[in-house]
Design a protein around this motif. Structure first.
Motif, short mmCIF file in Angstrom:
data_model
loop_
_atom_site.label_atom_id
_atom_site.label_comp_id
_atom_site.label_asym_id
_atom_site.label_seq_id
_atom_site.Cartn_x
_atom_site.Cartn_y
_atom_site.Cartn_z
N ILE A 3 -11.95 25.03 46.85
CA ILE A 3 -13.23 24.39 47.15
C ILE A 3 -13.20 23.89 48.59
O ILE A 3 -12.30 23.13 48.97
N THR A 4 -14.19 24.29 49.36
CA THR A 4 -14.34 23.80 50.73
C THR A 4 -15.56 22.89 50.78
O THR A 4 -16.64 23.27 50.34
N SER A 5 -15.34 21.69 51.28
CA SER A 5 -16.42 20.71 51.42
C SER A 5 -17.08 20.90 52.78
O SER A 5 -16.42 20.78 53.81
N THR B 126 -10.51 21.78 52.70
CA THR B 126 -10.37 22.73 51.61
C THR B 126 -9.35 22.21 50.61
O THR B 126 -8.26 21.78 51.02
N LEU B 127 -9.70 22.22 49.34
CA LEU B 127 -8.82 21.79 48.27
C LEU B 127 -8.50 23.00 47.40
O LEU B 127 -9.39 23.80 47.11
N GLU B 128 -7.24 23.13 47.00
CA GLU B 128 -6.85 24.19 46.09
C GLU B 128 -6.38 23.56 44.80
O GLU B 128 -5.52 22.68 44.82
N LEU B 129 -6.94 24.01 43.69
CA LEU B 129 -6.61 23.48 42.37
C LEU B 129 -5.87 24.53 41.58
O LEU B 129 -6.30 25.71 41.55
N THR B 130 -4.78 24.13 40.94
CA THR B 130 -4.01 25.01 40.08
C THR B 130 -3.59 24.23 38.83
O THR B 130 -3.56 23.00 38.84
#
Length: 86
Positions: free
Chosen positions: A37-39, A80-84
């Motif tokens: 997700i990019t804000s 940018t957030l990366e979720l796993t």
């Protein structure tokens, strides 16, 4: 997207979401593998956890473990957030 009927693999990139977010994700072998997700405007991010377990948020090289069905995070414009899955 509703992937319950994907019957395999799916991937999308940079879908625009409410709050000025760009969302990308991958679904493989009946499981969400990652979400990016990019804000664009630094709004507060609200997302439903796509995993039954906890998740890891990676932002600027720092990892944060989060739990719960609903996740809320502050963001900065351009971040940018990366979720796993954890």
């Amino acid at each position: 997207p509703n992937w319950s009927r994907a019957n395999g693999n799916a991937r999308f990139q940079t879908l625009r979401a409410v709050g000025a977010f760009l969302v990308s994700a991958e679904y493989r072998e009946a499981k969400v593998r990652w979400v990016r997700i990019t804000s664009e405007a630094g709004q507060r991010l609200r997302i439903i956890n796509p995993w039954q377990s906890s998740l890891v948020v990676n932002r600027a090289g720092r990892r944060q473990l989060m739990q719960g069905e609903h996740i809320e995070l502050p963001t900065r414009a351009g971040e940018t957030l990366e979720l796993t899955e954890h």
